[in-house]
Motif scaffolding. Structure first.
Motif, PDB file in Angstrom:
ATOM      1  N   ARG A 125       6.135 -31.251 -24.455  1.00 10.67           N
ATOM      2  CA  ARG A 125       7.286 -30.971 -23.595  1.00 10.67           C
ATOM      3  C   ARG A 125       7.930 -29.657 -24.024  1.00 10.67           C
TER       4      ARG A 125
ATOM      5  N   GLU B   9       8.316 -24.110 -15.624  1.00 12.11           N
ATOM      6  CA  GLU B   9       7.153 -24.555 -14.844  1.00 12.11           C
ATOM      7  C   GLU B   9       6.435 -25.613 -15.658  1.00 12.11           C
ATOM      8  N   ARG B  10       5.707 -26.488 -14.978  1.00 12.93           N
ATOM      9  CA  ARG B  10       4.912 -27.483 -15.689  1.00 12.93           C
ATOM     10  C   ARG B  10       3.881 -26.758 -16.552  1.00 12.93           C
ATOM     11  N   MET B  11       3.849 -27.106 -17.847  1.00 11.56           N
ATOM     12  CA  MET B  11       3.035 -26.369 -18.808  1.00 11.56           C
ATOM     13  C   MET B  11       1.921 -27.192 -19.432  1.00 11.56           C
ATOM     14  N   GLY B  12       0.904 -26.489 -19.891  1.00 10.08           N
ATOM     15  CA  GLY B  12      -0.162 -27.121 -20.676  1.00 10.08           C
ATOM     16  C   GLY B  12      -0.066 -26.675 -22.117  1.00 10.08           C
TER      17      GLY B  12
ATOM     18  N   VAL C 122      -1.879 -22.678 -16.640  1.00 10.01           N
ATOM     19  CA  VAL C 122      -1.345 -23.575 -15.609  1.00 10.01           C
ATOM     20  C   VAL C 122       0.068 -23.216 -15.149  1.00 10.01           C
TER      21      VAL C 122
ATOM     22  N   ALA D  60       1.846 -20.983 -13.806  1.00 13.21           N
ATOM     23  CA  ALA D  60       1.818 -19.704 -13.099  1.00 13.21           C
ATOM     24  C   ALA D  60       3.158 -19.373 -12.444  1.00 13.21           C
TER      25      ALA D  60
ATOM     26  N   HIS E 191       2.244 -15.903 -16.436  1.00 11.68           N
ATOM     27  CA  HIS E 191       2.457 -17.262 -16.939  1.00 11.68           C
ATOM     28  C   HIS E 191       3.774 -17.406 -17.681  1.00 11.68           C
TER      29      HIS E 191
END
Lengths: 304, 251
Positions: B51, B209-212, B220, B222, B236
């Motif tokens: 997270r 943004e949703r992250m990896g 991811v 972007a 990113h």
């Protein structure tokens, strides 16, 4: 220290752990954590003939025991890779695998030809990206398609050729046989399994591409089953992947029939997971008095 | 960039508003590297993905992370106890570029307020505008006041501070500053960016943004940006951001 080295299609790897394409970029970010020579090899981010922007975000969603992604092959193009990334990567003391994706036979063949003129160690042909129409998956889901693309790329590819297989098929063993028959030196498997998540507050898919590829521990048993089925069908080596996150998983997928393995999603959970997996593998081999990893490959004794 | 994944000891983890938690974590080696606007990528035990949480404050040994429960991961994080250890990659991303010779207005909306505390502490008597939906969700006012800033509080429903949007206040104070730094919901950032652009003032915004991976490898998270030649590209949030020049961002 046990001997962790493996040989795949004539290429020597110091250990069986290869970073999976799409999870490791072109290596620079993870080199902050440890020397890239910690890994046996790196399968680079999938490249296409021309630069691609990829899909609009969100491109990721968490799932029970895993995640979905739909990056859509964002990459700077094969020429940029050869000029800017490959020279640096080749100095890192690990096997470098270029992962290629395309829309037509010609695109794949052209990239294989360009890369054959470089010092890249191997080429992994991605015919299984589930997230773009032009990611080659149209070639990857039928025996005829896999056979034809492998034949065309083989003509131009002088490097060891790995065909990366999609799990989104009825009979993966038949697909692997087609790749082998047309000259693949190895297969890597499994790519992600197509999946979907919906945000119930807004009734919209979480991922902008609507669907994405499922990876992580949740897919591991599927990977083990498919590696085992393919190991019983072909003679070429298998690079196993799909949800491997700890050393026990590595042993398990080797037992199913893999010669080497790739790790991806577990790097997001723990960037140091390769170090921990290698340590565990080493201790396991010493405890069991196993001299080489090839003794583990395919050693599962199925119930009859 | 220097970053690493290491254990941090949890020193404090308390609810300061409904669903919003104030956490202090200790790791002298990594905490002292932090800059305002950067984030910490926290491994919540049992979850596949980390997270990303913005850094609210940092000193030589600790990071302060103020976060909101948004789903299962942050809910598990809220149950972490003092003395437990968390695996955190930090500090990550590019922070705010705060110059000694410029005057600033710092704006935070909702859970975008915490990183603005750290950012505003870089300046003497800065203008700070904080906006919330409603009184129960108002946080960190005492911390900002301690920092001797010109503090504005707005709520959407008028239950605390002024019944206004942060942009209403910004329009009143914009003449007094050289530059704006903001973090909050996208519509708010879009409105702030438009105001700054019209006034010819630079504006830095922190995006989410949703992250990896959190480090720029998996691509991811972007964010669409406008390049100098007019074309659009995806960069990113984790590596190129989370702070961007508002004029680059394609909303």
């Amino acid at each position: 220290m046990a001997d962790l080295s493996v040989k795949v299609a004539g290429v020597e790897f110091a250990n069986p752990l290869i970073a999976a394409s799409g999870t490791f970029g072109f290596g620079r970010e993870y080199s902050e954590f440890y020397p890239l020579s910690t890994l046996g090899g790196i399968s680079c981010k999938g490249i296409t003939l021309k630069k691609r922007l990829g899909n609009p975000p969100p491109r990721i969603a968490e799932t029970p025991g895993g995640m979905l992604n739909a990056v859509g092959l964002q990459n700077p193009g094969v020429d940029h890779f050869i000029e800017n990334d490959l020279p640096w990567l080749k100095q890192q003391g690990t096997v470098i695998i270029a992962n290629i994706a395309g829309n037509t036979y010609e695109e794949y063949a052209q990239m294989a030809e360009k890369l054959s003129d470089t010092n890249v160690d191997m080429i992994e042909m991605n015919i299984s990206c589930p997230n773009v129409k032009s990611g080659g998956v149209q070639f990857g889901t039928s025996c005829e398609g896999v056979g034809a693309i492998t034949r065309e790329v083989r003509k131009k590819c002088t490097k060891p050729l790995i065909v990366k297989l999609s799990p989104n098929v009825t009979d993966i063993a038949e697909i692997a046989r087609s790749a082998e028959a047309e000259g693949a030196d190895a297969v890597s498997m499994i790519n992600t399994i197509t999946g979907m998540r919906i945000d119930i507050e807004i009734a919209r898919p979480i991922i902008h591409n609507n669907t994405g590829g499922l990876s992580g521990p949740a897919v591991f048993p599927v990977a083990v089953r498919m590696v085992w089925q393919v190991a019983n069908a072909v003679k070429i080596p298998i690079i196993g992947m799909g949800g491997i996150s700890k050393w026990q998983d590595a042993v398990e997928i080797l037992m199913a029939g893999a010669t080497a393995l790739q790790i991806g999603t577990c790097l997001f959970t723990d960037p140091y997971s390769p170090v921990k997996i290698l340590d565990g593998l080493n201790k396991y081999m010493e405890a069991k008095n196993i001299k080489t990893l090839s003794e583990i490959t395919g050693s599962v004794i199925p119930w009859t | 960039m220097k970053y690493d994944s290491q254990k941090f000891r949890v020193l404090h983890n308390k609810e300061i508003a409904p669903g919003i938690f104030d956490m202090w974590v200790e790791n002298p080696e990594l905490a002292e590297l932090a800059k305002p606007g950067q984030f910490a990528h926290i491994l919540v035990p049992g979850k596949t993905l980390r997270r990303p949480i913005s850094i609210c404050e940092a000193d030589k040994t600790c990071l302060r992370l103020v976060y909101q429960i948004k789903g299962e991961g942050t809910e598990l994080l809220s149950k972490v106890r003092v003395g437990d250890e968390l695996d955190i990659i930090a500090p990550l991303g590019n922070g705010f570029d705060i110059r000694p010779d410029k005057t600033y207005c710092f704006i935070g909306g909702g859970i975008g307020v915490p990183p603005m505390l750290y950012a505003s502490k870089q300046k003497q008597k800065p203008i700070v505008i904080t906006g919330f939906r409603s009184k129960p969700l108002v946080i960190l006012q005492g911390d900002f006041r301690k920092n001797n800033c010109e503090l504005y509080l707005t709520t959407d429903d008028g239950t605390a501070g002024r019944k206004a949007f942060v942009t209403d206040v910004l329009n009143e104070v914009l003449d007094q500053v050289d530059e704006v730094c903001a973090c909050g919901p996208l519509p708010m950032l879009k409105a702030i960016s438009a105001i700054c652009e019209a006034a010819g003032k630079p504006c830095q915004i922190s995006l989410e943004e949703r992250m990896g991976c959190g480090i720029g490898a998996c691509l991811v998270c972007a964010c669409a940006v406008r390049k100098n030649d007019g074309s659009t590209d995806y960069v990113h949030v984790c590596k190129d951001g989370p702070v961007f020049d508002s004029k680059e961002v394609v909303f």
